[in-house]
Design an enzyme around this catalytic site. Structure first.
Site, PDB file in Angstrom:
ATOM      1  N   CYS A 154       0.811  -1.222   0.000  1.00 44.92           N
ATOM      2  CA  CYS A 154       0.000   0.000   0.000  1.00 44.92           C
ATOM      3  C   CYS A 154       0.841   1.267   0.000  1.00 44.92           C
ATOM      4  O   CYS A 154       0.319   2.357  -0.218  1.00 44.92           O
ATOM      5  CB  CYS A 154      -0.950  -0.007   1.193  1.00 44.92           C
ATOM      6  SG  CYS A 154      -2.341  -1.148   0.981  1.00 44.92           S
ATOM      7  N   LYS A 175       0.666   3.364  -3.266  1.00 47.49           N
ATOM      8  CA  LYS A 175      -0.507   4.148  -3.644  1.00 47.49           C
ATOM      9  C   LYS A 175      -0.115   5.573  -4.029  1.00 47.49           C
ATOM     10  O   LYS A 175       0.915   6.094  -3.605  1.00 47.49           O
ATOM     11  CB  LYS A 175      -1.495   4.223  -2.474  1.00 47.49           C
ATOM     12  CG  LYS A 175      -2.284   2.965  -2.206  1.00 47.49           C
ATOM     13  CD  LYS A 175      -3.314   3.223  -1.102  1.00 47.49           C
ATOM     14  CE  LYS A 175      -4.208   2.032  -0.867  1.00 47.49           C
ATOM     15  NZ  LYS A 175      -5.217   2.310   0.188  1.00 47.49           N
ATOM     16  N   ASP A 185     -14.661   6.363   1.875  1.00 46.18           N
ATOM     17  CA  ASP A 185     -14.859   5.117   2.615  1.00 46.18           C
ATOM     18  C   ASP A 185     -14.101   3.967   1.951  1.00 46.18           C
ATOM     19  O   ASP A 185     -13.561   4.104   0.851  1.00 46.18           O
ATOM     20  CB  ASP A 185     -16.352   4.795   2.721  1.00 46.18           C
ATOM     21  CG  ASP A 185     -16.981   5.402   3.962  1.00 46.18           C
ATOM     22  OD1 ASP A 185     -16.599   4.985   5.063  1.00 46.18           O
ATOM     23  OD2 ASP A 185     -17.832   6.308   3.826  1.00 46.18           O
ATOM     24  N   ASP A 186     -14.089   2.842   2.641  1.00 51.88           N
ATOM     25  CA  ASP A 186     -13.291   1.708   2.185  1.00 51.88           C
ATOM     26  C   ASP A 186     -13.888   0.994   0.981  1.00 51.88           C
ATOM     27  O   ASP A 186     -13.166   0.385   0.200  1.00 51.88           O
ATOM     28  CB  ASP A 186     -13.127   0.714   3.335  1.00 51.88           C
ATOM     29  CG  ASP A 186     -12.403   1.347   4.518  1.00 51.88           C
ATOM     30  OD1 ASP A 186     -11.252   1.764   4.347  1.00 51.88           O
ATOM     31  OD2 ASP A 186     -13.005   1.448   5.602  1.00 51.88           O
ATOM     32  N   ASP A 209      -8.642  -3.537  -4.956  1.00 50.02           N
ATOM     33  CA  ASP A 209      -7.359  -3.191  -4.345  1.00 50.02           C
ATOM     34  C   ASP A 209      -6.267  -4.082  -4.919  1.00 50.02           C
ATOM     35  O   ASP A 209      -6.400  -5.310  -4.915  1.00 50.02           O
ATOM     36  CB  ASP A 209      -7.428  -3.370  -2.824  1.00 50.02           C
ATOM     37  CG  ASP A 209      -6.556  -2.365  -2.081  1.00 50.02           C
ATOM     38  OD1 ASP A 209      -5.407  -2.146  -2.525  1.00 50.02           O
ATOM     39  OD2 ASP A 209      -7.019  -1.792  -1.082  1.00 50.02           O
ATOM     40  N   ASP A 218     -11.429  -4.352   2.979  1.00 53.85           N
ATOM     41  CA  ASP A 218     -12.319  -3.229   2.703  1.00 53.85           C
ATOM     42  C   ASP A 218     -13.789  -3.609   2.886  1.00 53.85           C
ATOM     43  O   ASP A 218     -14.599  -2.802   3.331  1.00 53.85           O
ATOM     44  CB  ASP A 218     -12.111  -2.721   1.273  1.00 53.85           C
ATOM     45  CG  ASP A 218     -10.819  -1.948   1.108  1.00 53.85           C
ATOM     46  OD1 ASP A 218     -10.291  -1.458   2.114  1.00 53.85           O
ATOM     47  OD2 ASP A 218     -10.337  -1.837  -0.036  1.00 53.85           O
ATOM     48  N   GLY A 252     -10.941 -12.817 -13.723  1.00 53.77           N
ATOM     49  CA  GLY A 252      -9.996 -11.722 -13.527  1.00 53.77           C
ATOM     50  C   GLY A 252      -9.548 -11.122 -14.835  1.00 53.77           C
ATOM     51  O   GLY A 252     -10.130 -11.383 -15.896  1.00 53.77           O
ATOM     52  N   THR A 262      -5.748  -9.594 -16.892  1.00 61.17           N
ATOM     53  CA  THR A 262      -4.289  -9.446 -16.872  1.00 61.17           C
ATOM     54  C   THR A 262      -3.851  -8.429 -17.916  1.00 61.17           C
ATOM     55  O   THR A 262      -4.487  -8.291 -18.969  1.00 61.17           O
ATOM     56  CB  THR A 262      -3.586 -10.785 -17.161  1.00 61.17           C
ATOM     57  OG1 THR A 262      -3.872 -11.183 -18.516  1.00 61.17           O
ATOM     58  CG2 THR A 262      -4.043 -11.870 -16.205  1.00 61.17           C
ATOM     59  N   ASP A 279     -10.672   0.677   7.824  1.00 60.29           N
ATOM     60  CA  ASP A 279      -9.438  -0.086   7.994  1.00 60.29           C
ATOM     61  C   ASP A 279      -8.253   0.809   7.686  1.00 60.29           C
ATOM     62  O   ASP A 279      -8.325   1.735   6.885  1.00 60.29           O
ATOM     63  CB  ASP A 279      -9.435  -1.387   7.182  1.00 60.29           C
ATOM     64  CG  ASP A 279      -9.330  -1.204   5.688  1.00 60.29           C
ATOM     65  OD1 ASP A 279      -9.704  -0.124   5.193  1.00 60.29           O
ATOM     66  OD2 ASP A 279      -8.904  -2.150   5.010  1.00 60.29           O
TER      67      ASP A 279
END
Length: 355
Positions: A18, A21, A50-51, A68, A91, A138, A140, A227
């Site tokens: 993180c 970021k 917010d998360d 994330d 989150d 997902g 890629t 969090d």
């Protein structure tokens, strides 16, 4: 412990976890210029920092959604995948939701070792399985730097959503994990971290916030929650204070910290994200009169966390009950302060007071 691998993942990226970021100030400047959304079913959007987002789909049901992903902050691919998954799931837990499905987000070099990618994805799947969250697919892309994470969708009761705007004057503040992952993983990247520091940090980062969230949702008096991740305790505390219109008072010595965190700071293992967090939040932070906070301890308050703790704002009369319930469930929760006042920017009041 980390396994031996021919390639140190932390040496392949400029910043890890993180800490990679965008600086919070830069991001906030962009978001504030975007047009407002007018959808009555969007209960929580990006405007409140917010998360996760909350979208109403029935009178008694809502979706909770987040995404994330980040660069490696440890060298072992399987462990990196576990941490990335735990961080993304957090989150949803921070809003009081239950994860259901996820989509993997993968950036990987065209000529990269596919065995490394397989181990990263295996690690992520391991944690998603533990959370009973199905990986549905997902996406890629080719990238010079490895990045991995998830978009997670869950369900939540719209009448029981925890946001960072819920803190109330008189509440106590409880933290569910120790902090220090940013400086410790930076020391790892620099080759100066003690193995025990890294082992403890990995244990924390791979631990889901699931159990903590399940306990929290059963205790009355919880008003707000977030969090602690890339913006650090001070950055996410700032968001809670401003969204709630309150001043948080943090008793710095009571904030749980990882073994080796202060030593890493003394060694100069300061991630760029920590400096960005300090630049963003320093202007709304003050020290209580008579306080004498050691510089390295104050620095730790800005450390960017990965898969970090939950910060809970809970009615004072319920705080000890919550802390005991968390500890009985194996969560080393600590009271770290209180909601001490009303925050009014125009009056010059601080959003956070350190004591």
């Amino acid at each position: 412990m980390e396994t031996s691998y021919p390639i140190r993942l932390t040496q392949q990226v400029k910043a890890g976890g993180c800490a990679s970021k965008l600086a919070p100030g830069s991001l906030r400047a962009v978001l504030e210029r975007l047009p407002a959304q007018h959808d009555q079913n969007l209960l929580v959007g990006f405007d409140t920092s917010d998360d996760a987002g909350i979208y109403l789909i029935a009178p008694d049901a809502a979706l909770v959604q987040t995404v994330d992903f980040f660069t490696p902050l440890v060298d072992d691919p399987f462990t990196f995948g576990q941490i990335a998954a735990a961080n993304a799931l957090s989150d949803v837990y921070a809003m009081g939701g239950r994860p259901l499905t996820s989509l993997a987000v993968v950036c990987f070099p065209q000529d990269g070792d596919m065995e490394i990618l397989e181990q990263i994805m295996r690690g992520g799947l391991n944690k998603m399985s533990e959370a009973e969250c199905a990986v549905a697919g997902g996406h890629t892309v080719r990238d010079a730097e490895i990045k991995f994470g998830y978009a997670v969708t869950g369900m939540i009761d719209p009448a029981r959503v925890f946001t960072n705007a819920g803190a109330i004057l008189g509440d106590d503040l409880i933290l569910t994990k120790a902090i220090g992952t940013g400086v410790i993983t930076t020391a790892l990247k620099q080759g100066r971290a003690e193995p025990l520091w890294v082992e403890n940090a990995i244990r924390s980062m791979t631990a889901l916030n699931r159990t903590a969230a399940e306990v929290i949702t059963q205790v009355r008096g919880v008003h707000g929650m977030t969090d602690i991740t890339g913006f650090g305790l001070m950055g996410h505390g700032r968001e809670m204070a401003m969204a709630s219109g309150v001043t948080l008072e943090i008793e710095v010595e009571t904030v749980p910290r990882m073994d080796g965190a202060l030593e890493a700071i003394r060694l100069g293992a300061i991630p760029a994200g920590l400096l960005a967090n300090r630049d963003f939040t320093e202007c709304v932070i003050a020290e209580a009169p008579g306080s004498h906070i050691p510089d390295e301890l104050r620095t730790l308050m800005f450390d960017p966390q990965t898969s970090g703790p939950l910060l809970i704002s809970v009615a004072a009369e319920s705080a000890e009950l919550l802390r005991k319930a968390l500890r009985d469930a194996g969560i080393a929760a600590e009271r770290i302060g209180r909601v001490a006042g009303v925050y009014r920017p125009e009056s010059g009041n601080p959003a956070i007071v350190l004591r």
